[in-house]
Design an enzyme around this catalytic site. Sequence first.
Site, PDB file in Angstrom:
ATOM      1  N   ASP A 100       0.956  -0.788  -0.373  1.00 12.04           N
ATOM      2  CA  ASP A 100       0.047   0.100   0.279  1.00 12.04           C
ATOM      3  C   ASP A 100       1.133   1.342  -0.094  1.00 12.04           C
ATOM      4  O   ASP A 100       1.887   0.854   0.269  1.00 12.04           O
ATOM      5  CB  ASP A 100      -0.578   0.036   1.259  1.00 12.04           C
ATOM      6  CG  ASP A 100      -2.455   0.381   1.328  1.00 12.04           C
ATOM      7  OD1 ASP A 100      -2.475   1.844   0.519  1.00 12.04           O
ATOM      8  OD2 ASP A 100      -3.023  -0.401   1.319  1.00 12.04           O
ATOM      9  N   ASP A 201      -3.177   4.664  -2.246  1.00 15.05           N
ATOM     10  CA  ASP A 201      -4.532   5.033  -1.435  1.00 15.05           C
ATOM     11  C   ASP A 201      -4.379   6.714  -1.733  1.00 15.05           C
ATOM     12  O   ASP A 201      -3.935   6.929  -2.068  1.00 15.05           O
ATOM     13  CB  ASP A 201      -3.987   5.693  -0.393  1.00 15.05           C
ATOM     14  CG  ASP A 201      -5.149   5.352   0.966  1.00 15.05           C
ATOM     15  OD1 ASP A 201      -5.788   5.112   1.368  1.00 15.05           O
ATOM     16  OD2 ASP A 201      -4.502   6.183   1.772  1.00 15.05           O
ATOM     17  N   GLU A 249      -6.558   4.031  -6.021  1.00 15.32           N
ATOM     18  CA  GLU A 249      -7.552   3.765  -5.318  1.00 15.32           C
ATOM     19  C   GLU A 249      -8.151   5.672  -5.667  1.00 15.32           C
ATOM     20  O   GLU A 249      -7.759   6.275  -5.647  1.00 15.32           O
ATOM     21  CB  GLU A 249      -7.753   4.034  -3.919  1.00 15.32           C
ATOM     22  CG  GLU A 249      -9.433   3.653  -3.287  1.00 15.32           C
ATOM     23  CD  GLU A 249      -9.342   4.625  -2.036  1.00 15.32           C
ATOM     24  OE1 GLU A 249      -9.889   3.331  -1.071  1.00 15.32           O
ATOM     25  OE2 GLU A 249      -8.204   4.923  -1.173  1.00 15.32           O
ATOM     26  N   HIS A 322     -10.998  -3.377   2.590  1.00 10.32           N
ATOM     27  CA  HIS A 322     -11.190  -3.475   4.567  1.00 10.32           C
ATOM     28  C   HIS A 322     -12.363  -2.096   4.477  1.00 10.32           C
ATOM     29  O   HIS A 322     -12.226  -1.247   5.504  1.00 10.32           O
ATOM     30  CB  HIS A 322      -9.700  -2.630   4.710  1.00 10.32           C
ATOM     31  CG  HIS A 322      -9.199  -1.649   3.804  1.00 10.32           C
ATOM     32  ND1 HIS A 322      -8.906  -1.980   2.551  1.00 10.32           N
ATOM     33  CD2 HIS A 322      -9.087  -0.602   4.554  1.00 10.32           C
ATOM     34  CE1 HIS A 322      -8.222  -0.452   2.579  1.00 10.32           C
ATOM     35  NE2 HIS A 322      -8.490   0.483   3.560  1.00 10.32           N
ATOM     36  N   ASP A 323     -12.529  -1.435   3.744  1.00  9.24           N
ATOM     37  CA  ASP A 323     -13.485  -0.162   3.284  1.00  9.24           C
ATOM     38  C   ASP A 323     -15.022  -0.473   3.670  1.00  9.24           C
ATOM     39  O   ASP A 323     -15.674   0.060   3.519  1.00  9.24           O
ATOM     40  CB  ASP A 323     -13.019   1.297   2.585  1.00  9.24           C
ATOM     41  CG  ASP A 323     -11.895   1.840   3.445  1.00  9.24           C
ATOM     42  OD1 ASP A 323     -11.165   1.518   4.458  1.00  9.24           O
ATOM     43  OD2 ASP A 323     -10.910   2.261   2.455  1.00  9.24           O
TER      44      ASP A 323
HETATM   45  C1  GLC Z   1      -8.313   4.942   1.847  1.00  7.62           C
HETATM   46  C2  GLC Z   1      -8.230   3.673   2.549  1.00  7.62           C
HETATM   47  C3  GLC Z   1      -9.183   3.809   3.933  1.00  7.62           C
HETATM   48  C4  GLC Z   1      -8.590   4.878   4.899  1.00  7.62           C
HETATM   49  C5  GLC Z   1      -8.565   6.322   3.809  1.00  7.62           C
HETATM   50  C6  GLC Z   1      -7.483   7.457   4.314  1.00  7.62           C
HETATM   51  O1  GLC Z   1      -9.434   5.116   0.892  1.00  7.62           O
HETATM   52  O2  GLC Z   1      -8.661   2.686   1.845  1.00  7.62           O
HETATM   53  O3  GLC Z   1      -8.730   2.730   4.521  1.00  7.62           O
HETATM   54  O4  GLC Z   1      -8.995   5.292   5.921  1.00  7.62           O
HETATM   55  O5  GLC Z   1      -7.999   5.805   2.799  1.00  7.62           O
HETATM   56  O6  GLC Z   1      -6.087   6.989   4.035  1.00  7.62           O
END
Ligand code: GLC
Length: 565
Positions: A100, A201, A249, A322-323
């Site tokens: 990540d 991320d 992402e 995980h979200d």
């Molecule tokens: C992304 C991650 C999430 C995190 C956010 C801030 O969306 O997947 O888990 O809280 O970024 O880093």
Amino acid sequence: MSGPEPWWTDAVVYQVYPRSFADGNGDGVGDLAGLRQHLDHIADLGVDVIWLSPVYRSPQADNGYDISDYEDIDPLFGTIDEFDALLVEVHRRGMKLVMDLVVNHSSDQHPWFRAAKLSRACPKHDWYIWRDPVDGHEPNEWRAAFGGPAWSWDPGTGQYYLHMFTPQQPDLNWDNPDLRAAVYAMMNGWLDRGVDGFRMDVINHIAKDPASLSDGSAGYVMQPRIHDHLQEMHERVFAGRDALLTVGEMPGVTVADAALFTDPERRELDMVFQFEHVGLDHGPDTKFDNRPFDLPALKTSLARWQTGLAESGWNSLYLANHDQPRPVSRFGAAAVAAAAGFDADPFTLRYESATLLATVLHLHRGTPYVYQGDEIGMVNAGFERIEDYRDIESLNWFRGAVGRGTSIPDALDALAFRSRDNARTPIPWDDSAPAGGFSAVTPWIGMGQGWPSITVAADRAAGDRSVFDHHRRLIDLRHASRTVRLGEFELLEPDHPSLWAFTRTLVDESEPPLVVVANLSSSVVMLPAAIGSRLETLVLGNLGRPEVADELRPWEARVHEFGPA
Ligand code: GLC
């Protein structure tokens, strides 16, 4: 796609959320040692790549998505030597490891931010985003994703700093070339160490438009400079390196944007995580405003992405991470029953739901991502008390919602469906006390309602009702079939309320076309003649061989060769 296809077109990725995977040192939190002990579980699935959620040094305000040292492992998870040993073991099993990369923001405990706060004159000051107060207030009305204003006051400098998530996650200033160089150096360091790429991320947030910082608009996603940054990153980090995987992402990304980000000619990213399909079941203002599952909306949304990235670019395919809530609870039989107004047992047709959803996902064109636990059909946590929750987003939202007058039971209901903790309960390896083989002690978060009935051991011993074995068959099929990798996608019966059907066809006709038919209802579905009459060899199904080929049993999913019309 022209020319030889990149290696990842037939790859499947497995996401490990380390704190919930396996605890090797007996402190109740998953770690690298635990992951290393269970690597064969992942290798047995047949996946090609592991994406590891953050294990860097972090105060853990957001479970590691707040990084205070990008170059070291947090003691909670292990040591850099253990990381190197893990990497060897992953590679020895023929898999790759993708890290990540969290560089939209750091932790407020990062030495960069500590230096940035010392004074406006400090060179690191400009590595973050600062603004003077306007009329004694924040410079604009941007809200942080996890509640409250996106600006926090720093008395030392007499300025506000920007944080799109929590105040403990200050946003980095990508307009500063030294900051960018430091990030590239860090990325090169991990690649030199042997890692095989990055999941980036909220990477579409890194370019902010300084002008729009004053008008309160959403000037932080998809600003034009994002393409410059990603192209520069490609040139300075990825160029000349082989067989990497990069996935960005990108909340809010459109098909048209994604086509640009993933066009190989533009040298930006291999693929992106889009959010359209996981935004369909909530209202516009907050993700905690839950709406019923709507199958036609879901399948037509995914189909649009298939078509939009057919000529150039590439999709990543996911239902969970995980979200997000667990797919079985969100799109499975229990969710369909709830959408129809029934009080649903969370375990209703669980094997069928898990395997159907996996079949549909893996048969789309793109790179499928399996989130840990979905390969055994885990369900939402089923937490009933606010004390059960750990996630900062969930806790902040609950406090705010109750403060604004939402009743506690209603707020708990919203969390029970939507909280990120639904996906963060420990992997239940077996039914042993106290924590199903996850840990020898009480884990950092409860085991959830699925345990002890749902476990890895039970699922892997379930014969033809093993969710794990079904995933393995899907992954084998992708590896074996050019049609699954590259065939053109066509959605059939887009408006059908319970049938999800589509074809995959190779332009060169070197393999027979495939059709996928799936029944997301608890009644038998009769296939329309235009589909039913063309079903040929059964390639794969979740309920074994059907007695009547053109009828689908409740939550049955099948892949057939598709004969001529
Ligand atoms: C992304 C991650 C999430 C995190 C956010 C801030 O969306 O997947 O888990 O809280 O970024 O880093």
